[in-house]
Design an enzyme around this catalytic site. Structure first.
Site, PDB file in Angstrom:
ATOM      1  N   LYS A 158      12.504  48.802 -19.390  1.00 35.10           N
ATOM      2  CA  LYS A 158      13.187  47.896 -20.319  1.00 35.10           C
ATOM      3  C   LYS A 158      13.406  48.569 -21.676  1.00 35.10           C
ATOM      4  O   LYS A 158      14.485  48.457 -22.271  1.00 35.10           O
ATOM      5  CB  LYS A 158      12.366  46.615 -20.485  1.00 35.10           C
ATOM      6  CG  LYS A 158      12.261  45.764 -19.231  1.00 35.10           C
ATOM      7  CD  LYS A 158      11.319  44.585 -19.449  1.00 35.10           C
ATOM      8  CE  LYS A 158      11.126  43.774 -18.186  1.00 35.10           C
ATOM      9  NZ  LYS A 158      10.184  42.636 -18.380  1.00 35.10           N
ATOM     10  N   ALA A 190       8.067  44.503 -23.156  1.00 39.37           N
ATOM     11  CA  ALA A 190       6.817  44.063 -22.532  1.00 39.37           C
ATOM     12  C   ALA A 190       7.100  43.533 -21.132  1.00 39.37           C
ATOM     13  O   ALA A 190       8.213  43.093 -20.831  1.00 39.37           O
ATOM     14  CB  ALA A 190       6.143  42.986 -23.381  1.00 39.37           C
ATOM     15  N   ASP A 191       6.082  43.591 -20.313  1.00 44.81           N
ATOM     16  CA  ASP A 191       6.167  43.013 -18.974  1.00 44.81           C
ATOM     17  C   ASP A 191       4.840  42.355 -18.657  1.00 44.81           C
ATOM     18  O   ASP A 191       3.781  42.962 -18.849  1.00 44.81           O
ATOM     19  CB  ASP A 191       6.488  44.082 -17.929  1.00 44.81           C
ATOM     20  CG  ASP A 191       6.788  43.473 -16.570  1.00 44.81           C
ATOM     21  OD1 ASP A 191       7.824  42.785 -16.456  1.00 44.81           O
ATOM     22  OD2 ASP A 191       5.999  43.654 -15.627  1.00 44.81           O
ATOM     23  N   THR A 192       4.898  41.114 -18.207  1.00 43.29           N
ATOM     24  CA  THR A 192       3.691  40.358 -17.891  1.00 43.29           C
ATOM     25  C   THR A 192       3.706  39.963 -16.423  1.00 43.29           C
ATOM     26  O   THR A 192       4.716  39.458 -15.925  1.00 43.29           O
ATOM     27  CB  THR A 192       3.580  39.095 -18.758  1.00 43.29           C
ATOM     28  OG1 THR A 192       3.513  39.474 -20.144  1.00 43.29           O
ATOM     29  CG2 THR A 192       2.327  38.296 -18.415  1.00 43.29           C
ATOM     30  N   SER A 195       1.905  44.658 -20.109  1.00 47.36           N
ATOM     31  CA  SER A 195       2.116  46.021 -20.591  1.00 47.36           C
ATOM     32  C   SER A 195       3.090  45.964 -21.754  1.00 47.36           C
ATOM     33  O   SER A 195       4.105  45.267 -21.689  1.00 47.36           O
ATOM     34  CB  SER A 195       2.671  46.911 -19.487  1.00 47.36           C
ATOM     35  OG  SER A 195       2.957  48.206 -19.994  1.00 47.36           O
TER      36      SER A 195
END
EC number: 3.6.1.9
Length: 224
Positions: free
Chosen positions: A60, A76-78, A113
Site C-alpha cells: 500500500k 497500515a494493514d490490520t 502492521s
C-alpha cells in the site's frame, strides 16, 4: 527511540480510507492528506499472518509513494487471526456472521502492521503490533443484528472494538489502538526511527491501557 529526533516531518499522506485511522492521526495532532491505496494482497496461507500484514502495508505504501515526489506515506494493514487462520474484511453479510460465530466467547489475535515510506528518498520502515482480545459470549441474534446494521462490513474480523452498541470485547491485552487499526506506539517509534520529531497534540491521551503509547506520549512531550 532516539534521544532527540530533530528532523521536521514532511507532508504526511495517509494511504488508507479508514475513518478510524484518520481519527487516530487527527487526535494525535498530525496534519495530513488522504490518498487511499487500492493495492492489496489476499491471504492464501503461503506466509505467516504477521508477515502477510507487513507485506500488505508495504504494498500500500509503495503504491501511493509512486504518485508523490516527496512526503511521508503512512500505510497500515490490520488482520484478525484465530485458530483457523486470517480473518480479513468480510466479503458478505454471510461471511461476517460466520466470522462473528467463530470469534464469539474465544480469544484471538489482532495484528496491525504499520509502514512508513519517505517518497523523497525511498527510506522505508515497517513494524507490527499484536494484541490479544477475548470476545464476549454474544448470542447469534445479537451478531445478526450487528451484521444487519452494516457496521462490521469494512472491518477486519467483522467487528469494531469501538462499536459501543455491540460492545464485542470482554478483555483486551495489549494496545487498544492496535485493535482499532493504527497502534500509536508503533507509529511514533517508526517516525522516530526515520529521524523525525512528531509534535503530538498536547491534549492527546491515547485510548486504552497501552503502556508504550503512554510512554511515548510522555517522552515526546518532554522533548518539545
Amino acid at each position: 527511540m532516539p534521544d532527540n529526533p530533530t528532523g521536521t516531518l514532511p507532508e504526511i499522506i495517509l494511504a488508507s480510507a479508514s475513518p478510524r485511522r484518520r481519527q487516530i492521526l487527527s487526535e494525535m495532532g498530525f496534519v495530513f492528506s488522504v490518498c487511499p491505496s487500492q493495492a492489496e494482497l489476499y491471504p492464501d496461507g503461503s506466509v505467516a499472518p504477521a508477515e502477510f500484514a507487513v507485506l500488505n502495508a508495504q504494498i500500500k505504501a509503495k503504491d501511493i509513494a509512486s504518485k508523490y515526489s516527496n512526503g511521508l506515506i503512512i500505510a497500515a494493514d490490520t488482520i484478525v487471526v484465530d485458530d483457523f487462520g486470517i480473518l480479513g474484511k468480510p466479503s458478505s453479510k454471510k461471511v461476517a456472521l460466520n466470522y462473528l460465530s467463530r470469534l464469539g466467547g474465544k480469544p484471538h489475535t489482532v495484528i496491525s502492521s504499520v509502514c512508513l515510506l519517505n517518497a523523497e528518498n525511498g527510506q522505508i520502515r515497517s513494524a507490527t503490533c499484536q494484541s490479544t482480545l477475548t470476545m464476549r459470549p454474544y448470542t447469534q441474534a445479537e451478531a445478526q443484528r450487528y451484521v444487519d446494521s452494516g457496521l462490521p462490513m469494512d472491518k477486519a474480523g467483522a467487528y469494531g472494538i469501538q462499536d459501543k452498541e455491540f460492545n464485542p470485547a470482554e478483555n483486551i491485552q495489549g494496545c487498544y489502538l492496535n485493535v482499532v487499526g493504527l497502534p500509536a506506539c508503533t507509529l511514533v517509534r517508526l517516525i522516530n526511527e526515520m529521524g523525525f520529531n512528531p509534535k503530538l497534540a498536547r491534549n492527546w491521551k491515547p485510548e486504552g491501557d497501552c503502556t508504550l503509547c503512554r510512554i511515548y506520549r510522555t517522552e515526546i512531550s518532554r522533548l518539545r
